[in-house]
Design a protein around this motif. Structure first.
Motif, PDB file in Angstrom:
ATOM      1  N   SER A 125      40.927 -54.360-120.973  1.00  0.00           N
ATOM      2  CA  SER A 125      41.280 -54.830-119.628  1.00  0.00           C
ATOM      3  C   SER A 125      41.422 -56.339-119.723  1.00  0.00           C
ATOM      4  CB  SER A 125      40.203 -54.448-118.614  1.00  0.00           C
ATOM      5  OG  SER A 125      38.934 -54.945-119.012  1.00  0.00           O
ATOM      6  N   VAL A 126      42.527 -56.878-119.176  1.00  0.00           N
ATOM      7  CA  VAL A 126      42.888 -58.277-119.432  1.00  0.00           C
ATOM      8  C   VAL A 126      43.138 -59.007-118.119  1.00  0.00           C
ATOM      9  CG1 VAL A 126      44.563 -59.814-120.534  1.00  0.00           C
ATOM     10  CG2 VAL A 126      43.945 -57.657-121.644  1.00  0.00           C
ATOM     11  N   LEU A 127      42.608 -60.223-118.036  1.00  0.00           N
ATOM     12  CA  LEU A 127      42.894 -61.138-116.940  1.00  0.00           C
ATOM     13  C   LEU A 127      43.691 -62.309-117.496  1.00  0.00           C
ATOM     14  CD1 LEU A 127      42.442 -62.144-113.981  1.00  0.00           C
ATOM     15  CD2 LEU A 127      40.370 -63.297-114.833  1.00  0.00           C
ATOM     16  N   ASP A 128      44.798 -62.649-116.825  1.00  0.00           N
ATOM     17  CA  ASP A 128      45.637 -63.781-117.243  1.00  0.00           C
ATOM     18  C   ASP A 128      45.645 -64.800-116.114  1.00  0.00           C
ATOM     19  OD1 ASP A 128      47.450 -65.489-118.370  1.00  0.00           O
ATOM     20  OD2 ASP A 128      49.161 -64.117-118.296  1.00  0.00           O
ATOM     21  N   ALA A 145      47.089 -53.435-124.482  1.00  0.00           N
ATOM     22  CA  ALA A 145      46.136 -53.595-123.384  1.00  0.00           C
ATOM     23  C   ALA A 145      46.183 -52.376-122.457  1.00  0.00           C
ATOM     24  CB  ALA A 145      46.437 -54.860-122.590  1.00  0.00           C
ATOM     25  N   GLU A 146      45.032 -52.001-121.939  1.00  0.00           N
ATOM     26  CA  GLU A 146      44.974 -50.863-121.016  1.00  0.00           C
ATOM     27  C   GLU A 146      45.596 -51.222-119.671  1.00  0.00           C
ATOM     28  OE1 GLU A 146      41.636 -48.025-118.771  1.00  0.00           O
ATOM     29  OE2 GLU A 146      41.015 -49.485-120.285  1.00  0.00           O
ATOM     30  N   TRP A 147      45.244 -52.413-119.155  1.00  0.00           N
ATOM     31  CA  TRP A 147      45.851 -52.915-117.931  1.00  0.00           C
ATOM     32  C   TRP A 147      45.664 -54.419-117.868  1.00  0.00           C
ATOM     33  CZ3 TRP A 147      42.911 -54.802-113.563  1.00  0.00           C
ATOM     34  CH2 TRP A 147      41.534 -54.643-113.670  1.00  0.00           C
ATOM     35  N   VAL A 148      46.505 -55.082-117.089  1.00  0.00           N
ATOM     36  CA  VAL A 148      46.529 -56.544-117.023  1.00  0.00           C
ATOM     37  C   VAL A 148      46.584 -56.980-115.564  1.00  0.00           C
ATOM     38  CG1 VAL A 148      47.774 -58.648-117.661  1.00  0.00           C
ATOM     39  CG2 VAL A 148      47.767 -56.687-119.230  1.00  0.00           C
ATOM     40  N   LEU A 149      45.719 -57.912-115.212  1.00  0.00           N
ATOM     41  CA  LEU A 149      45.770 -58.570-113.909  1.00  0.00           C
ATOM     42  C   LEU A 149      46.069 -60.044-114.140  1.00  0.00           C
ATOM     43  CD1 LEU A 149      45.363 -58.820-110.853  1.00  0.00           C
ATOM     44  CD2 LEU A 149      42.904 -59.126-111.282  1.00  0.00           C
ATOM     45  N   GLY A 150      47.168 -60.523-113.568  1.00  0.00           N
ATOM     46  CA  GLY A 150      47.487 -61.934-113.598  1.00  0.00           C
ATOM     47  C   GLY A 150      47.205 -62.563-112.250  1.00  0.00           C
ATOM     48  N   CYS A 151      46.797 -63.820-112.243  1.00  0.00           N
ATOM     49  CA  CYS A 151      46.629 -64.519-110.967  1.00  0.00           C
ATOM     50  C   CYS A 151      47.334 -65.867-111.055  1.00  0.00           C
ATOM     51  CB  CYS A 151      45.156 -64.674-110.586  1.00  0.00           C
ATOM     52  SG  CYS A 151      44.101 -65.542-111.741  1.00  0.00           S
ATOM     53  N   ARG A 173      49.865 -50.535-114.171  1.00  0.00           N
ATOM     54  CA  ARG A 173      49.070 -51.118-115.249  1.00  0.00           C
ATOM     55  C   ARG A 173      49.196 -52.633-115.320  1.00  0.00           C
ATOM     56  NH1 ARG A 173      50.851 -48.776-120.577  1.00  0.00           N
ATOM     57  NH2 ARG A 173      49.118 -50.047-121.331  1.00  0.00           N
ATOM     58  N   HIS A 174      50.060 -53.226-114.503  1.00  0.00           N
ATOM     59  CA  HIS A 174      50.266 -54.673-114.549  1.00  0.00           C
ATOM     60  C   HIS A 174      50.412 -55.177-113.122  1.00  0.00           C
ATOM     61  CE1 HIS A 174      52.816 -58.282-116.218  1.00  0.00           C
ATOM     62  NE2 HIS A 174      51.603 -58.644-115.859  1.00  0.00           N
ATOM     63  N   PHE A 191      36.363 -57.910-117.134  1.00  0.00           N
ATOM     64  CA  PHE A 191      37.434 -57.934-118.119  1.00  0.00           C
ATOM     65  C   PHE A 191      36.901 -58.058-119.549  1.00  0.00           C
ATOM     66  CE2 PHE A 191      39.283 -59.261-114.131  1.00  0.00           C
ATOM     67  CZ  PHE A 191      40.410 -58.442-114.088  1.00  0.00           C
ATOM     68  N   ASP A 192      37.627 -57.403-120.446  1.00  0.00           N
ATOM     69  CA  ASP A 192      37.303 -57.494-121.871  1.00  0.00           C
ATOM     70  C   ASP A 192      37.861 -58.776-122.472  1.00  0.00           C
ATOM     71  OD1 ASP A 192      36.164 -54.808-121.985  1.00  0.00           O
ATOM     72  OD2 ASP A 192      38.213 -54.087-121.758  1.00  0.00           O
ATOM     73  N   THR A 193      39.038 -59.211-121.984  1.00  0.00           N
ATOM     74  CA  THR A 193      39.664 -60.442-122.471  1.00  0.00           C
ATOM     75  C   THR A 193      40.220 -61.215-121.283  1.00  0.00           C
ATOM     76  OG1 THR A 193      40.299 -59.427-124.583  1.00  0.00           O
ATOM     77  CG2 THR A 193      41.448 -61.438-123.945  1.00  0.00           C
ATOM     78  N   THR A 194      39.953 -62.499-121.237  1.00  0.00           N
ATOM     79  CA  THR A 194      40.528 -63.378-120.213  1.00  0.00           C
ATOM     80  C   THR A 194      41.330 -64.471-120.906  1.00  0.00           C
ATOM     81  OG1 THR A 194      38.844 -62.989-118.508  1.00  0.00           O
ATOM     82  CG2 THR A 194      40.005 -65.091-118.428  1.00  0.00           C
ATOM     83  N   PHE A 195      42.563 -64.663-120.437  1.00  0.00           N
ATOM     84  CA  PHE A 195      43.430 -65.729-120.919  1.00  0.00           C
ATOM     85  C   PHE A 195      43.471 -66.863-119.895  1.00  0.00           C
ATOM     86  CE2 PHE A 195      44.948 -62.194-123.367  1.00  0.00           C
ATOM     87  CZ  PHE A 195      45.540 -62.714-124.510  1.00  0.00           C
ATOM     88  N   SER A 196      43.448 -68.087-120.387  1.00  0.00           N
ATOM     89  CA  SER A 196      43.736 -69.269-119.573  1.00  0.00           C
ATOM     90  C   SER A 196      44.669 -70.132-120.398  1.00  0.00           C
ATOM     91  CB  SER A 196      42.456 -70.038-119.233  1.00  0.00           C
ATOM     92  OG  SER A 196      42.774 -71.286-118.630  1.00  0.00           O
TER      93      SER A 196
END
Length: 324
Positions: A125-128, A145-151, A173-174, A191-196
């Motif tokens: 699960s990923v946060l961008d 990735a299983e699913w992605v949430l961007g903000c 999923r996105h 989340f398992d992975t967070t991107f910044s």
């Protein structure tokens, strides 16, 4: 597909972390999406409704270019081009929609190539954070990735995401929501992975940003941080007294050792720098789809190693770290 439909996201969050988090995000999204708080929102909604429908239209994110595949006539293609231009400027990409290349300001696939080969997103699960129009989210799904949430707080970028999402085979999923990371529920831990990527130097408190990112992660979760850095083997930081590359909102540009120190002080472990690359005007440039100033306008015309203000030219590092 319904514009701004995020019900699948809210259901995902309820199953994982209870209703309070989902309800808080839903309330914030509805406040941003539906009142006409942005002067162009109604225009963008009308443009979105003009996009073509068809059973054979689909999305392909396997290559560098995220492509909407399908058939349309030359007349339809010219109308579509004008519709897509209504969402100018297109900064992250590239995309192609029914045969129309969208040559974005950034060749974001170059950055993704530096990241994708160094991390494993399978089943994650990923946060961008600061995701822009969601280009990287499609690449993250393609990477497993299983699913992605961007903000991202800018409604134009959310609308660009909606343009591409309209053709996605699995849109549940996105998601992109019109929020900053500071507006997400406290101690989300989802989340398992967070991107910044490209956010840290815009924050008046980089430490607060790193702590907020940690709160989005599960214990043992991975942070992927991309930011401007200064070229130094010592723990140093550049604080521009005015603008940096014509940007007003650049506050702190650390060296990699200083960034590592910040991450360690914020409770992260296993800090690793996986890439350092000088940004060039081949990677970031003005195009027909982003006609404003770009990197070439931000550099000293007589010395491309300096910005117009005399600071070191943009150097970017990608760092990974683990939440303890």
């Amino acid at each position: 597909m319904t514009l701004f439909d995020r019900n699948a996201l809210y259901e995902l969050l309820r199953k994982r972390d209870g209703s309070c988090c989902a309800d808080e995000i839903r309330s914030l999204c509805e406040d941003r999406f539906f009142p006409a708080k942005h002067g162009n929102l109604d225009k963008w909604k009308r443009a979105w409704k003009q996009l073509p429908d068809g059973p054979d239209v689909t999305l392909d994110s396997r290559g560098d270019v995220v492509k909407v595949l399908g058939n349309c006539s030359e007349t339809q293609r010219e109308d579509l081009r004008e519709t897509l231009k209504m969402f100018h400027p297109w900064r992250k990409g590239p995309f192609e929609v029914l045969g129309i290349p969208i040559d974005t300001e950034w060749r974001s696939n170059w950055k993704w190539d530096r990241i994708g080969s160094a991390i494993d997103l399978r089943g994650q699960s990923v946060l961008d954070v600061g995701c822009g129009n969601g280009y990287y989210g499609w690449k993250m799904l393609e990477a497993g990735a299983e699913w992605v949430l961007g903000c991202d707080p800018y409604l134009l970028y959310v609308m660009q995401f909606e343009v591409i999402r309209r053709f996605a085979p699995m849109p549940e999923r996105h998601f992109v929501v019109p929020l900053t990371d500071t507006e997400l529920p406290k101690s989300l831990g989802a989340f398992d992975t967070t991107f910044s990527m490209g956010v840290l130097y815009h924050r008046t408190s980089p430490i607060d940003h790193l702590q907020t990112l940690a709160e989005t992660l599960r214990p043992g979760g991975q942070l992927v941080l991309e930011t401007l850095v200064v070229d130094s083997c010592k723990p140093e930081v550049l604080v521009p007294t005015g603008r940096y590359a014509k940007m007003r909102n650049v506050w702190f540009i650390p060296s990699v050792p200083m960034l590592s120190c910040w991450l360690t002080r914020c409770g992260y472990v296993d800090v690793q720098c996986i890439d350092i690359t000088l940004t060039t005007s081949d990677e970031q440039r003005r195009t027909d789809w982003m006609t404003f100033e770009s990197l070439a306008d931000f550099l000293d015309p007589d010395d491309a190693s300096r910005t117009v203000e005399g600071h070191p030219a943009p150097l970017r590092a990608i760092v990974t770290a683990t939440k303890r």
